[in-house]
Scaffold this motif. Structure first.
Motif, mmCIF file in Angstrom:
data_model
loop_
_atom_site.group_PDB
_atom_site.id
_atom_site.type_symbol
_atom_site.label_atom_id
_atom_site.label_comp_id
_atom_site.label_asym_id
_atom_site.label_seq_id
_atom_site.Cartn_x
_atom_site.Cartn_y
_atom_site.Cartn_z
ATOM 1 N N ASP A 188 27.914 50.931 53.748
ATOM 2 C CA ASP A 188 27.260 51.655 52.662
ATOM 3 C C ASP A 188 27.426 50.915 51.332
ATOM 4 O O ASP A 188 28.380 50.132 51.170
ATOM 5 N N PRO A 189 26.541 51.160 50.371
ATOM 6 C CA PRO A 189 26.675 50.535 49.045
ATOM 7 C C PRO A 189 27.852 51.138 48.288
ATOM 8 O O PRO A 189 27.727 52.155 47.600
ATOM 9 N N LEU A 190 29.003 50.532 48.425
ATOM 10 C CA LEU A 190 30.244 51.130 47.960
ATOM 11 C C LEU A 190 30.300 51.293 46.448
ATOM 12 O O LEU A 190 30.820 52.292 45.941
ATOM 13 N N VAL A 191 29.768 50.323 45.709
ATOM 14 C CA VAL A 191 29.781 50.416 44.252
ATOM 15 C C VAL A 191 28.945 51.607 43.790
ATOM 16 O O VAL A 191 29.361 52.389 42.922
ATOM 17 N N GLU A 192 27.774 51.795 44.382
ATOM 18 C CA GLU A 192 26.908 52.911 43.995
ATOM 19 C C GLU A 192 27.528 54.254 44.374
ATOM 20 O O GLU A 192 27.434 55.228 43.621
ATOM 21 N N VAL A 193 28.162 54.303 45.535
ATOM 22 C CA VAL A 193 28.816 55.548 45.938
ATOM 23 C C VAL A 193 29.952 55.883 44.980
ATOM 24 O O VAL A 193 30.155 57.045 44.606
ATOM 25 N N ARG A 194 30.704 54.868 44.550
ATOM 26 C CA ARG A 194 31.777 55.108 43.576
ATOM 27 C C ARG A 194 31.227 55.679 42.272
ATOM 28 O O ARG A 194 31.819 56.576 41.664
ATOM 29 N N GLN A 195 30.091 55.138 41.821
ATOM 30 C CA GLN A 195 29.479 55.627 40.583
ATOM 31 C C GLN A 195 29.093 57.102 40.702
ATOM 32 O O GLN A 195 29.293 57.890 39.770
ATOM 33 N N ILE A 196 28.571 57.489 41.851
ATOM 34 C CA ILE A 196 28.196 58.893 42.057
ATOM 35 C C ILE A 196 29.439 59.762 42.157
ATOM 36 O O ILE A 196 29.486 60.878 41.628
ATOM 37 N N ALA A 197 30.477 59.246 42.822
ATOM 38 C CA ALA A 197 31.733 59.995 42.908
ATOM 39 C C ALA A 197 32.305 60.242 41.512
ATOM 40 O O ALA A 197 32.778 61.348 41.205
ATOM 41 N N ASP A 198 32.247 59.239 40.657
ATOM 42 C CA ASP A 198 32.738 59.406 39.283
ATOM 43 C C ASP A 198 31.886 60.408 38.514
ATOM 44 O O ASP A 198 32.403 61.250 37.764
ATOM 45 N N ARG A 199 30.580 60.323 38.713
ATOM 46 C CA ARG A 199 29.658 61.218 37.988
ATOM 47 C C ARG A 199 29.932 62.674 38.314
ATOM 48 O O ARG A 199 29.900 63.541 37.422
ATOM 49 N N PHE A 200 30.233 62.967 39.567
ATOM 50 C CA PHE A 200 30.429 64.358 39.984
ATOM 51 C C PHE A 200 31.907 64.702 40.213
ATOM 52 O O PHE A 200 32.217 65.772 40.733
ATOM 53 N N GLN A 201 32.797 63.773 39.851
ATOM 54 C CA GLN A 201 34.237 63.987 39.993
ATOM 55 C C GLN A 201 34.629 64.304 41.441
ATOM 56 O O GLN A 201 35.309 65.292 41.745
ATOM 57 N N LEU A 202 34.203 63.415 42.340
ATOM 58 C CA LEU A 202 34.506 63.544 43.761
ATOM 59 C C LEU A 202 35.544 62.508 44.178
ATOM 60 O O LEU A 202 35.632 61.419 43.614
ATOM 61 N N TRP A 203 36.298 62.858 45.188
ATOM 62 C CA TRP A 203 37.182 61.895 45.862
ATOM 63 C C TRP A 203 36.290 60.997 46.715
ATOM 64 O O TRP A 203 35.444 61.464 47.475
ATOM 65 N N MET A 204 36.480 59.684 46.608
ATOM 66 C CA MET A 204 35.719 58.747 47.443
ATOM 67 C C MET A 204 36.629 58.205 48.541
ATOM 68 O O MET A 204 37.603 57.506 48.280
ATOM 69 N N HIS A 205 36.306 58.567 49.770
ATOM 70 C CA HIS A 205 37.014 58.047 50.935
ATOM 71 C C HIS A 205 36.127 57.043 51.644
ATOM 72 O O HIS A 205 34.915 57.247 51.772
ATOM 73 N N VAL A 206 36.701 55.950 52.090
ATOM 74 C CA VAL A 206 35.974 54.941 52.856
ATOM 75 C C VAL A 206 36.509 54.912 54.282
ATOM 76 O O VAL A 206 37.719 54.760 54.492
ATOM 77 N N ASP A 207 35.624 55.101 55.243
ATOM 78 C CA ASP A 207 36.002 54.934 56.643
ATOM 79 C C ASP A 207 35.731 53.481 57.016
ATOM 80 O O ASP A 207 34.604 53.099 57.322
ATOM 81 N N GLY A 208 36.776 52.690 56.971
ATOM 82 C CA GLY A 208 36.679 51.277 57.345
ATOM 83 C C GLY A 208 37.388 50.991 58.644
ATOM 84 O O GLY A 208 37.827 49.863 58.883
ATOM 85 N N SER A 209 37.489 52.004 59.499
ATOM 86 C CA SER A 209 38.254 51.868 60.739
ATOM 87 C C SER A 209 37.784 50.676 61.557
ATOM 88 O O SER A 209 38.600 49.901 62.076
ATOM 89 N N TYR A 210 36.483 50.522 61.695
ATOM 90 C CA TYR A 210 35.948 49.367 62.428
ATOM 91 C C TYR A 210 35.849 48.141 61.540
ATOM 92 O O TYR A 210 36.374 47.079 61.854
ATOM 93 N N GLY A 211 35.185 48.269 60.387
ATOM 94 C CA GLY A 211 34.699 47.074 59.713
ATOM 95 C C GLY A 211 35.504 46.512 58.572
ATOM 96 O O GLY A 211 35.295 45.357 58.189
ATOM 97 N N ALA A 212 36.437 47.265 57.987
ATOM 98 C CA ALA A 212 37.013 46.852 56.706
ATOM 99 C C ALA A 212 37.762 45.527 56.765
ATOM 100 O O ALA A 212 37.764 44.769 55.793
ATOM 101 N N PHE A 213 38.396 45.204 57.894
ATOM 102 C CA PHE A 213 39.129 43.948 57.962
ATOM 103 C C PHE A 213 38.202 42.732 58.014
ATOM 104 O O PHE A 213 38.668 41.592 57.891
ATOM 105 N N ALA A 214 36.888 42.953 58.138
ATOM 106 C CA ALA A 214 35.947 41.839 58.038
ATOM 107 C C ALA A 214 35.905 41.273 56.627
ATOM 108 O O ALA A 214 35.290 40.235 56.392
#
Length: 484
Positions: A237-263
């Protein structure tokens, strides 16, 4: 048997090492999977409740002759089903050592050096991801437990009745998020699915629309989950854009990188993970793209004190007396588990023994294999891609010449039969996905042994197996597809 002599231990160890050597040396010559019924497997194992002990050689013989042949060979270079690590011999030894010490990593006083090693290894993972120096976390059983822990921490920041809380996920997000919501009392019905784009990434416009609508209806949005490698297609997912929306609405941003994050260790994929270090929490699975044997998942919190507020619980039998701050540290304050095995040892041994450079090269090789498969499929006249390759997951269909003018339903039904036939053939192993309402053959390269030639063999296997199948839509449909 409970307390063997030194000579017995040495003899047992030699037998096990000989088995490992033979097994790994012969791995390519084995079938990935051997079809067998449950009843036939049970008949090979003595089911009588034992009252007397059995010699170690006899126990190892049962393992070698009744367990290994009728297991899926997850270390095989053409095991492409699901997101399956091959494990490493180094980590197998680490597991043996960890079990020998039998440390229980609850608090510092219970296992001082193992706790310090886990804290160090967690910090290494923090550095790999680029998180702030204050971030922390712990090892858990896997990605599902990591997601659970993160959602529990996220809920802590909102003072509200759980019946009004809302989580936002894409339609491609792993089901463990909805399961966590149910177990935490938030409710599956409060997990809002957001649409995805043509690359199966979360659509930020639909995310904003759903959050806005929920606010107007009196709900309390509290968390958005972004994917760093979905299980269906590997989409990030577009992580930077999701962070911006999380900040706008004061949400916790969790990333599920179970498969891919170590790439993120692979230079060619690193740009996909821009912004990941700004997440409030992230779930990872070292037992996936660090090639470790199960089980070892990981959760990282940007602000660990929030997780501590969610999980800390006092009881007289766990009260820590007479320790300084560092020595009073308790893992149970940051996650749901009390008893915890020494998972950190195999992570530490792998990172220290192999090094990030070699791990990055191995991940690059996996990415190259998936891209090679995509290139071959797009250049063929009998296969078609169902989604573009993002990381190392590939989704495609076989469309032989006799099916070119048939309906989508006929092609999907043929590929369902082809999948089961391929799995039972044993040379290569794929799983399945449904994308845009269509059936797809799905594979994932997550093995340092896999080569470009293995990708070519996979297509050869599919063509060979397909010749034995009827292409007709009236052929019997297979309803018991294996899923994990």
């Amino acid at each position: 048997m409970l307390d063997p002599s030194a000579d017995e231990l040495r003899e047992w160890g030699n037998s096990v090492i000989q088995f490992m050597t033979d097994y790994l040396g012969d791995l390519r010559n084995r079938n990935v999977y051997r079809h067998m019924s449950s009843g036939r497997i049970r008949n090979r194992i003595d089911s009588a409740l034992p009252s007397k002990g059995t010699d170690f050689d006899d126990l190892l013989k049962v393992f070698r002759e009744a367990i290994v042949p009728f297991s899926r060979q997850n270390a095989h270079p053409r095991m492409f089903g699901y997101v399956q690590s091959p494990g490493t011999p180094l980590a197998a030894f680490a597991d043996l050592l960890a079990s020998t010490l039998n440390a229980n990593l609850t608090v510092w006083r219970s296992a001082p050096a193992p706790v310090e090693l886990e804290r160090l290894t967690i910090d290494w993972i923090r550095q790999i991801l680029g998180f702030n120096a204050e971030a922390g976390g712990l090892f858990v059983s896997g990605g599902s437990m990591a997601n659970f822990a993160a959602i529990a921490a996220a809920r802590q920041v909102k003072d509200c009745s759980s019946g009004r809380l809302r989580i936002y996920v894409s339609s491609e997000t792993h089901f463990s998020i909805a399961k966590a919501a149910a177990l935490l009392g938030i409710g599956r019905e409060n997990v809002r699915q957001v649409a995805v784009d043509e690359r199966f990434r979360i659509r930020v416009d639909d995310l904003v629309a759903k959050i806005t609508a929920d606010l107007e209806a009196g709900y309390v949005p509290f968390c958005v989950v972004a994917n760093a490698g979905t299980v269906n297609t590997g989409a990030v997912d577009p992580l930077v854009e999701v962070r911006q929306i999380a900040d706008r609405f004061q949400l916790w941003m969790h990333v599920d990188g179970s498969y891919g994050a170590f790439a993120v260790l692979a230079k060619s994929a690193r740009k996909l993970f821009a912004g990941i270090q700004r997440a409030d929490s992230i779930a990872l699975d070292p037992h996936k793209w660090l090639y470790l044997p199960v089980d070892v998942g990981c959760v990282i919190y940007r602000a660990p004190e929030i997780a501590r507020a969610a999980f800390a619980h006092e009881a007289e039998y766990t009260r820590i007396i007479g320790e300084e701050a560092d020595e009073a540290f308790a893992f149970w304050d940051y996650g749901p588990e009390l008893s915890r095995r020494f998972r950190a040892l195999k992570v530490w041994m792998l990172l220290k023994g192999v090094g990030l450079d070699s791990l990055g090269e191995a991940i690059e090789s996996n990415l190259a294999c998936a891209r090679h498969l995509e290139s071959m499929v797009r250049g063929s006249d009998d296969f078609e891609m169902a989604a573009s390759v993002e990381l190392s997951i590939f989704c495609f269909r076989h469309v032989p010449v006799q099916l070119r003018n048939e309906s989508s339903q006929t092609i999907d039904a043929f590929n369902e039969r082809l999948l089961v036939a391929l799995q039972r053939d044993g040379s290569s192993y794929l799983s399945n996905a449904t994308l845009g309402g269509r059936f797809a053959l799905r594979g994932c390269v997550l093995n340092y042994r896999t080569t470009l030639r293995d990708m070519e063999t996979l297509l050869d296997d599919l063509r060979r197996v397909a010749k034995s199948l009827p292409a007709s839509a009236q052929a019997q449909n297979v309803s018991n597809l294996t899923t994990e």
